[in-house]
Design an enzyme around this catalytic site. Sequence first.
Site, mmCIF file in Angstrom:
data_model
loop_
_atom_site.group_PDB
_atom_site.id
_atom_site.type_symbol
_atom_site.label_atom_id
_atom_site.label_comp_id
_atom_site.label_asym_id
_atom_site.label_seq_id
_atom_site.Cartn_x
_atom_site.Cartn_y
_atom_site.Cartn_z
ATOM 1 N N LYS A 176 0.960 -1.251 0.057
ATOM 2 C CA LYS A 176 0.062 -0.002 -0.027
ATOM 3 C C LYS A 176 0.953 1.224 0.026
ATOM 4 C CE LYS A 176 -3.806 2.395 0.156
ATOM 5 N NZ LYS A 176 -4.383 2.918 1.551
ATOM 6 N N SER A 244 -6.100 10.906 -1.583
ATOM 7 C CA SER A 244 -6.241 11.561 -0.335
ATOM 8 C C SER A 244 -5.339 12.771 -0.288
ATOM 9 C CB SER A 244 -6.029 10.756 0.669
ATOM 10 O OG SER A 244 -4.727 10.039 0.773
HETATM 11 O O1 KPL Z 1 -4.971 5.165 -0.874
HETATM 12 C C1 KPL Z 1 -5.208 5.879 -1.762
HETATM 13 C C2 KPL Z 1 -5.224 7.472 -1.372
HETATM 14 O O2 KPL Z 1 -5.957 8.052 -2.222
HETATM 15 O O3 KPL Z 1 -4.571 7.976 -0.440
HETATM 16 C C3 KPL Z 1 -5.192 5.465 -3.265
HETATM 17 C C4 KPL Z 1 -4.941 3.957 -3.124
HETATM 18 C C5 KPL Z 1 -4.288 6.317 -4.062
HETATM 19 C C6 KPL Z 1 -6.867 5.779 -3.683
HETATM 20 O O4 KPL Z 1 -7.039 6.808 -4.063
#
Ligand code: KPL
Length: 297
Positions: A176, A244
Amino acid sequence: MKITVLGCGALGQIWLAALEQQGHEVQGWLRVPQPYCSVNVIDLHGSPINKTLIANDPTFLAKSDLLLVTLKAWQVSEAVKNLQFILPENCPVLLLHNGMGTLDELKTLRQPLLRGVTTHAARHDGTVIVHVASGITHVGPISPAAEAMSELAETLHAALPDVAWHNNVASAAWQKLAVNCVINPLTVFYDCTNGELVEHREEIDALSNEVAAVMEREGQHISREWLIDYVMDVIRSTAGNTSSMLQDIRAQRRTEIDYINGYVIRRARAQGLVTPENSRLFEFIKRKEQDYDRERI
Ligand code: KPL
Protein backbone atom coordinates in the site's frame (compact mmCIF):
# COMPACT_ATOMS: atom_id res chain seq x y z
CA MET A 1 -17.57 -4.66 22.41
CA LYS A 2 -16.82 -1.19 23.70
CA ILE A 3 -14.92 0.61 20.97
CA THR A 4 -13.37 4.09 20.88
CA VAL A 5 -12.64 5.47 17.43
CA LEU A 6 -9.85 8.06 17.58
CA GLY A 7 -10.38 10.47 14.67
CA CYS A 8 -13.85 11.20 13.29
CA GLY A 9 -12.97 12.09 9.68
CA ALA A 10 -14.17 10.16 6.64
CA LEU A 11 -12.78 6.75 7.58
CA GLY A 12 -13.57 7.20 11.28
CA GLN A 13 -17.23 7.98 10.58
CA ILE A 14 -17.59 4.98 8.29
CA TRP A 15 -16.26 2.69 11.01
CA LEU A 16 -18.34 4.36 13.74
CA ALA A 17 -21.50 3.89 11.65
CA ALA A 18 -20.71 0.27 10.77
CA LEU A 19 -19.71 -0.77 14.31
CA GLU A 20 -22.74 0.91 15.88
CA GLN A 21 -25.07 -0.79 13.39
CA GLN A 22 -23.47 -4.12 14.34
CA GLY A 23 -24.54 -3.53 17.97
CA HIS A 24 -21.22 -2.43 19.46
CA GLU A 25 -21.03 0.37 22.02
CA VAL A 26 -19.02 3.08 20.30
CA GLN A 27 -17.69 6.53 21.02
CA GLY A 28 -15.73 8.97 18.92
CA TRP A 29 -12.62 10.77 20.16
CA LEU A 30 -11.93 14.19 18.72
CA ARG A 31 -8.68 16.14 19.03
CA VAL A 32 -10.65 19.18 20.19
CA PRO A 33 -12.71 17.59 22.99
CA GLN A 34 -16.48 17.59 22.52
CA PRO A 35 -19.18 15.63 24.37
CA TYR A 36 -20.78 14.39 21.14
CA CYS A 37 -19.74 13.65 17.58
CA SER A 38 -21.89 13.49 14.47
CA VAL A 39 -21.88 10.66 12.02
CA ASN A 40 -23.30 11.69 8.63
CA VAL A 41 -22.59 8.96 6.15
CA ILE A 42 -24.05 7.90 2.83
CA ASP A 43 -23.41 4.17 2.78
CA LEU A 44 -22.46 2.02 -0.20
CA HIS A 45 -26.16 1.54 -1.09
CA GLY A 46 -26.77 5.29 -1.11
CA SER A 47 -28.68 5.25 2.22
CA PRO A 48 -28.00 8.05 4.72
CA ILE A 49 -26.87 7.18 8.27
CA ASN A 50 -27.19 10.13 10.66
CA LYS A 51 -26.27 9.63 14.29
CA THR A 52 -25.09 11.61 17.25
CA LEU A 53 -22.68 9.54 19.34
CA ILE A 54 -20.91 10.24 22.58
CA ALA A 55 -17.36 11.50 22.33
CA ASN A 56 -14.27 12.09 24.49
CA ASP A 57 -15.67 10.27 27.54
CA PRO A 58 -12.66 9.16 29.63
CA THR A 59 -14.78 6.64 31.61
CA PHE A 60 -15.78 4.94 28.35
CA LEU A 61 -12.15 5.06 27.19
CA ALA A 62 -10.96 3.42 30.41
CA LYS A 63 -13.31 0.48 29.75
CA SER A 64 -12.70 0.19 25.99
CA ASP A 65 -11.97 -3.19 24.36
CA LEU A 66 -10.49 -1.60 21.23
CA LEU A 67 -9.00 1.74 20.23
CA LEU A 68 -9.39 2.15 16.47
CA VAL A 69 -7.16 4.97 15.22
CA THR A 70 -8.30 6.58 11.96
CA LEU A 71 -6.26 9.79 12.18
CA LYS A 72 -3.84 11.00 9.52
CA ALA A 73 -0.36 9.49 9.98
CA TRP A 74 1.20 12.70 11.31
CA GLN A 75 -1.45 13.00 14.05
CA VAL A 76 -1.24 9.42 15.30
CA SER A 77 1.60 9.07 17.77
CA GLU A 78 0.95 12.21 19.81
CA ALA A 79 -2.79 11.46 20.03
CA VAL A 80 -2.28 7.80 21.02
CA LYS A 81 0.40 8.68 23.60
CA ASN A 82 -2.03 11.18 25.17
CA LEU A 83 -4.56 8.37 25.75
CA GLN A 84 -2.29 5.49 26.71
CA PHE A 85 -2.52 5.98 30.47
CA ILE A 86 -6.33 6.06 30.50
CA LEU A 87 -6.73 3.13 28.10
CA PRO A 88 -6.64 -0.34 29.75
CA GLU A 89 -3.23 -1.96 29.43
CA ASN A 90 -4.68 -4.95 27.54
CA CYS A 91 -6.81 -2.88 25.11
CA PRO A 92 -5.61 -3.41 21.52
CA VAL A 93 -4.72 -0.30 19.53
CA LEU A 94 -5.33 -0.68 15.79
CA LEU A 95 -3.73 1.92 13.50
CA LEU A 96 -5.45 2.50 10.13
CA HIS A 97 -3.64 5.14 8.13
CA ASN A 98 -1.69 5.66 4.92
CA GLY A 99 2.08 5.55 5.08
CA MET A 100 4.60 4.11 7.51
CA GLY A 101 6.74 5.37 10.37
CA THR A 102 4.26 5.68 13.23
CA LEU A 103 5.26 2.28 14.64
CA ASP A 104 8.77 3.64 15.29
CA GLU A 105 7.16 6.54 17.18
CA LEU A 106 5.02 4.19 19.31
CA LYS A 107 7.66 1.66 20.35
CA THR A 108 7.10 2.25 24.05
CA LEU A 109 3.29 1.87 23.96
CA ARG A 110 2.06 -0.47 26.74
CA GLN A 111 -1.03 -1.71 24.86
CA PRO A 112 -0.99 -4.48 22.18
CA LEU A 113 -0.39 -2.73 18.85
CA LEU A 114 -1.90 -3.73 15.49
CA ARG A 115 -1.60 -2.30 12.01
CA GLY A 116 -4.32 -2.16 9.39
CA VAL A 117 -4.27 -1.24 5.71
CA THR A 118 -7.53 -0.47 3.97
CA THR A 119 -8.74 0.03 0.42
CA HIS A 120 -12.18 1.38 1.41
CA ALA A 121 -12.62 4.82 -0.13
CA ALA A 122 -14.65 7.72 1.25
CA ARG A 123 -14.85 11.40 0.46
CA HIS A 124 -16.28 14.52 2.04
CA ASP A 125 -19.25 16.04 0.23
CA GLY A 126 -19.89 19.20 2.26
CA THR A 127 -20.64 17.93 5.76
CA VAL A 128 -21.52 14.43 4.55
CA ILE A 129 -19.16 11.48 4.15
CA VAL A 130 -19.80 9.41 1.05
CA HIS A 131 -18.56 5.83 1.22
CA VAL A 132 -17.61 5.62 -2.44
CA ALA A 133 -16.00 2.21 -2.72
CA SER A 134 -16.01 -0.99 -0.76
CA GLY A 135 -12.63 -2.54 -0.07
CA ILE A 136 -10.58 -4.87 2.03
CA THR A 137 -8.89 -4.12 5.33
CA HIS A 138 -5.77 -6.15 6.09
CA VAL A 139 -5.06 -6.37 9.82
CA GLY A 140 -2.16 -7.92 11.71
CA PRO A 141 -0.09 -7.75 14.88
CA ILE A 142 2.86 -5.46 15.46
CA SER A 143 3.66 -6.23 19.08
CA PRO A 144 3.92 -9.84 20.39
CA ALA A 145 0.95 -9.20 22.73
CA ALA A 146 -1.27 -8.71 19.65
CA GLU A 147 -0.29 -11.97 17.94
CA ALA A 148 -3.19 -13.95 19.42
CA MET A 149 -5.83 -11.34 18.51
CA SER A 150 -6.98 -12.70 15.16
CA GLU A 151 -10.61 -12.86 16.38
CA LEU A 152 -10.57 -9.07 16.17
CA ALA A 153 -10.49 -9.39 12.38
CA GLU A 154 -13.70 -11.46 12.52
CA THR A 155 -15.45 -8.87 14.69
CA LEU A 156 -14.43 -6.07 12.33
CA HIS A 157 -15.32 -8.16 9.26
CA ALA A 158 -18.88 -8.59 10.58
CA ALA A 159 -19.23 -4.79 10.73
CA LEU A 160 -17.39 -3.59 7.61
CA PRO A 161 -16.30 -6.43 5.29
CA ASP A 162 -13.83 -7.51 4.06
CA VAL A 163 -11.32 -7.77 6.87
CA ALA A 164 -8.44 -10.25 6.55
CA TRP A 165 -5.98 -11.26 9.28
CA HIS A 166 -2.29 -11.53 8.38
CA ASN A 167 0.38 -12.75 10.76
CA ASN A 168 2.79 -10.72 8.62
CA VAL A 169 0.92 -7.49 7.89
CA ALA A 170 4.14 -5.70 6.88
CA SER A 171 3.92 -7.02 3.35
CA ALA A 172 0.40 -5.58 2.82
CA ALA A 173 1.57 -2.31 4.42
CA TRP A 174 4.60 -2.03 2.08
CA GLN A 175 2.47 -2.71 -1.00
CA LYS A 176 0.00 0.00 0.00
CA LEU A 177 2.92 2.33 0.77
CA ALA A 178 4.32 1.73 -2.72
CA VAL A 179 0.94 2.56 -4.31
CA ASN A 180 0.67 5.75 -2.26
CA CYS A 181 4.28 6.76 -3.12
CA VAL A 182 3.39 6.71 -6.81
CA ILE A 183 -0.25 7.80 -7.05
CA ASN A 184 -0.52 10.40 -4.30
CA PRO A 185 2.26 12.88 -5.19
CA LEU A 186 1.79 12.43 -8.96
CA THR A 187 -1.92 13.29 -8.74
CA VAL A 188 -0.90 16.50 -6.94
CA PHE A 189 1.84 17.25 -9.49
CA TYR A 190 -0.59 16.87 -12.41
CA ASP A 191 -3.67 18.00 -10.43
CA CYS A 192 -5.59 15.02 -11.79
CA THR A 193 -7.66 11.99 -10.85
CA ASN A 194 -5.93 8.66 -10.21
CA GLY A 195 -7.06 7.36 -13.62
CA GLU A 196 -5.48 10.25 -15.57
CA LEU A 197 -2.06 9.09 -14.38
CA VAL A 198 -1.98 6.43 -17.13
CA GLU A 199 -0.61 9.26 -19.32
CA HIS A 200 2.50 9.49 -17.12
CA ARG A 201 3.96 6.02 -17.38
CA GLU A 202 7.61 7.14 -17.26
CA GLU A 203 7.25 8.70 -13.82
CA ILE A 204 5.16 5.76 -12.58
CA ASP A 205 7.93 3.37 -13.62
CA ALA A 206 10.69 5.51 -12.10
CA LEU A 207 8.94 5.87 -8.74
CA SER A 208 7.96 2.19 -8.63
CA ASN A 209 11.52 1.08 -9.45
CA GLU A 210 12.95 3.16 -6.62
CA VAL A 211 10.37 1.87 -4.11
CA ALA A 212 10.89 -1.74 -5.24
CA ALA A 213 14.66 -1.39 -4.65
CA VAL A 214 14.03 -0.10 -1.10
CA MET A 215 11.49 -2.87 -0.45
CA GLU A 216 14.01 -5.49 -1.57
CA ARG A 217 16.56 -4.19 0.99
CA GLU A 218 13.83 -4.16 3.65
CA GLY A 219 13.19 -7.88 3.08
CA GLN A 220 10.03 -7.45 0.92
CA HIS A 221 10.80 -9.53 -2.13
CA ILE A 222 8.73 -8.37 -5.08
CA SER A 223 9.92 -7.79 -8.62
CA ARG A 224 9.89 -4.31 -10.13
CA GLU A 225 7.61 -5.55 -12.93
CA TRP A 226 5.15 -6.97 -10.39
CA LEU A 227 5.07 -3.68 -8.47
CA ILE A 228 4.45 -1.62 -11.62
CA ASP A 229 1.60 -3.96 -12.64
CA TYR A 230 0.16 -3.70 -9.14
CA VAL A 231 0.30 0.11 -9.15
CA MET A 232 -1.28 0.20 -12.63
CA ASP A 233 -4.11 -2.09 -11.40
CA VAL A 234 -4.83 0.30 -8.51
CA ILE A 235 -4.73 3.30 -10.88
CA ARG A 236 -7.33 1.60 -13.08
CA SER A 237 -9.54 0.34 -10.23
CA THR A 238 -9.56 3.76 -8.53
CA ALA A 239 -9.61 5.75 -11.79
CA GLY A 240 -12.36 8.15 -10.71
CA ASN A 241 -10.79 8.88 -7.27
CA THR A 242 -9.21 12.10 -6.14
CA SER A 243 -6.26 10.82 -4.08
CA SER A 244 -6.21 11.66 -0.37
CA MET A 245 -3.09 13.80 -0.91
CA LEU A 246 -4.73 15.87 -3.63
CA GLN A 247 -7.80 16.30 -1.38
CA ASP A 248 -5.48 17.50 1.41
CA ILE A 249 -3.63 19.93 -0.88
CA ARG A 250 -6.87 21.35 -2.30
CA ALA A 251 -8.19 21.89 1.24
CA GLN A 252 -4.79 23.36 2.28
CA ARG A 253 -4.30 20.68 4.95
CA ARG A 254 -1.02 19.06 5.94
CA THR A 255 -0.44 15.95 3.81
CA GLU A 256 0.94 12.53 4.82
CA ILE A 257 4.03 12.99 2.58
CA ASP A 258 6.48 12.58 5.52
CA TYR A 259 5.05 9.11 6.15
CA ILE A 260 4.73 8.12 2.46
CA ASN A 261 7.62 9.20 0.16
CA GLY A 262 9.41 10.67 3.20
CA TYR A 263 9.48 7.22 4.85
CA VAL A 264 10.83 5.56 1.69
CA ILE A 265 13.53 8.25 1.37
CA ARG A 266 14.58 7.71 5.03
CA ARG A 267 14.73 3.91 4.61
CA ALA A 268 16.63 4.31 1.31
CA ARG A 269 19.21 6.54 3.00
CA ALA A 270 19.63 4.01 5.81
CA GLN A 271 20.19 1.30 3.19
CA GLY A 272 22.66 3.33 1.11
CA LEU A 273 20.24 3.84 -1.81
CA VAL A 274 19.29 7.00 -3.66
CA THR A 275 15.70 7.84 -4.67
CA PRO A 276 15.85 10.95 -6.90
CA GLU A 277 12.28 10.72 -8.23
CA ASN A 278 10.78 10.22 -4.76
CA SER A 279 12.92 13.11 -3.48
CA ARG A 280 11.83 15.40 -6.31
CA LEU A 281 8.14 14.83 -5.59
CA PHE A 282 8.70 14.97 -1.82
CA GLU A 283 10.26 18.44 -2.20
CA PHE A 284 7.46 19.51 -4.55
CA ILE A 285 4.74 18.58 -2.00
CA LYS A 286 6.68 20.18 0.86
CA ARG A 287 6.91 23.44 -1.13
CA LYS A 288 3.14 23.35 -1.74
CA GLU A 289 2.49 22.91 1.99
CA GLN A 290 4.89 25.75 2.83
CA ASP A 291 3.20 28.02 0.27
CA TYR A 292 -0.17 27.78 1.92
CA ASP A 293 1.38 27.94 5.41
CA ARG A 294 2.96 31.24 4.33
CA GLU A 295 -0.37 32.51 2.94
CA ARG A 296 -1.89 32.02 6.41
CA ILE A 297 0.72 34.20 8.18
O1 KPL B 1 -4.96 5.25 -0.79
C1 KPL B 1 -5.17 6.00 -1.72
C2 KPL B 1 -5.21 7.45 -1.40
O2 KPL B 1 -5.80 8.22 -2.13
O3 KPL B 1 -4.64 7.80 -0.36
C3 KPL B 1 -5.25 5.48 -3.13
C4 KPL B 1 -5.00 3.99 -3.15
C5 KPL B 1 -4.24 6.18 -3.99
C6 KPL B 1 -6.64 5.64 -3.71
O4 KPL B 1 -7.01 6.95 -4.00
